[in-house]
Design an enzyme around this catalytic site. Sequence first.
Site, PDB file in Angstrom:
ATOM      1  CE  LYS A 101     -20.820  31.687 -13.727  1.00  0.00           C
ATOM      2  NZ  LYS A 101     -21.423  31.920 -15.067  1.00  0.00           N
ATOM      3  CB  SER A 130     -18.547  30.889 -17.564  1.00  0.00           C
ATOM      4  OG  SER A 130     -19.790  31.495 -17.284  1.00  0.00           O
ATOM      5  CB  SER A 180     -22.442  30.803 -18.835  1.00  0.00           C
ATOM      6  OG  SER A 180     -21.264  31.192 -19.463  1.00  0.00           O
TER       7      SER A 180
HETATM    8  N1  GLN Z   1     -18.973  31.193 -23.492  1.00  0.00           N
HETATM    9  C1  GLN Z   1     -19.508  32.524 -23.589  1.00  0.00           C
HETATM   10  C2  GLN Z   1     -18.442  33.550 -23.311  1.00  0.00           C
HETATM   11  O1  GLN Z   1     -17.341  33.170 -23.062  1.00  0.00           O
HETATM   12  C3  GLN Z   1     -20.689  32.665 -22.678  1.00  0.00           C
HETATM   13  C4  GLN Z   1     -20.353  33.060 -21.313  1.00  0.00           C
HETATM   14  C5  GLN Z   1     -21.539  33.278 -20.458  1.00  0.00           C
HETATM   15  O2  GLN Z   1     -22.680  32.963 -20.807  1.00  0.00           O
HETATM   16  N2  GLN Z   1     -21.286  33.861 -19.304  1.00  0.00           N
HETATM   17  O3  GLN Z   1     -18.695  34.720 -23.352  1.00  0.00           O
END
Ligand code: GLN
Length: 467
Positions: free
Chosen positions: A73, A148, A172
């Site tokens: 990532k 994400s 994410s």
């Molecule tokens: N969807 C969540 C957010 O927008 C989780 C993001 C993540 O785990 N990095 O914060």
Amino acid sequence: MYRSIAEIQRAILSGKTALDLVEEHLSRIAEHQHLNAFLEVFEVSAREQAKRVDQKIQAGTAGKLAGVIIGIKDNICYKNHKVSAASKILAGFESIYTSTVLQRLLDQDAIVIGRLNCDEFAMGSSNENSAFGPVQNNLKANYVPGGSSGGSAVAVSAHLCTVSLGSDTGGSVRQPASWTGTFGIKPTYGRLSRYGLIAYASSFDQIGFFTNELEDMQLLLELTAGQDPYDATSSSKSYQQSVALPEQLKIGVLSECLTHPGLDPEIKEKLVQTLDKLKAAGHQIVEVSFPYLDYMVPTYYVLTTAEASSNLSRFDGVHYGYRSADAKGVEETYVKSRSEGFGPEVQRRIMTGTFVLSHGYYDAYYTKAQQVRRLLKDRTTALLQSCDILLSPTTPTAAFEINAVKDPIQMYLQDIFTVHANLTGNPAVSLPFGVHSSELPYGLQLMANDFQEDMLFHASKKIQEVL
Ligand code: GLN
């Protein structure tokens, strides 16, 4: 096409070189450019690393991941390679060191094939917040892969790499795993070093893995777990069996998850059927009430935005990356560089975080949310004293179409089942579970006591037998 570490190992035994494997993956990545999963392919360094690995294979000194192709990532640092957190603000920035987790995989002769698209600074649930465009779900055109870590999920699901690294602050890894039919794990907070992971919300962030096989997830965790002097929150607990692993599981199910109005009826139906099958196989199902579900997403967003507003203050147009071309003076350099460099979602979160930390509102929001977090942790620990694991859907729905969800609150509610494990620090996995009538997959989430990833793997195998 290689689905797993075992398939890579078989290929090598049958005479393939690591360089052959790199070339095959490079062609496959080129054929799948439309997915927008990769922000950069590391052709040169991947070929060089493959040649080094081939020499070690010849000499009989190769590590456990010899020839395994990994994608990272774009918020994980790899020395002398660009990293941008999918943001314009880090334009041109190159890592000057390698993240500890990645280094431990490189030490086992894994090969990094490239950096993967994601939501900007890991903020999002659909991978539509990248400064470099959305990632396409490889299983259905014009659908999101989740976020994400959307690029990491798609790269593994489409076999553009063997396994990938993501990060999980509120879901994410697990949520995009759910939407791409892959396995995803968020280890216990502190299990893996965060050194070299670009911080979003430091008390929530963990690196996690995407794989096509359960065994691969287990192996990656074994190889990367353990204390790191560069991360004071990494645990000194060694990675070994934590508890006796029972033949018949005691599985906790939160009634509020089952009855949640946002839960897709098909997913609910599948879950109920699965609980019946598990019962028939001799496992015990305990339905428990956990009347805090509706507080989780708000608590998560108060605390993570607060931490993000502080963590992201270092991107000021002076120290790193992007600097506004027409700014004059210090103040204007900060304001213009940050306004031009950060996308709208990141700006929204910095502002929210600054607000909840501000003098007049601190106690009402930040302190209150910390108290809720403590309560959630205590209640979760109590629940997991009376059962081995907690079971829930990973996500309330399957993937949606690109641009279909415009309201941020609606988007935040995608995280309803996943933020729990980040608020409490517990380990959790997402397993491929079912396929929706939209032809897209969805996952099943298992959560265990702190540092009981072995229980998660054990229970996952048991549940796979039933599925
Ligand atoms: N969807 C969540 C957010 O927008 C989780 C993001 C993540 O785990 N990095 O914060």
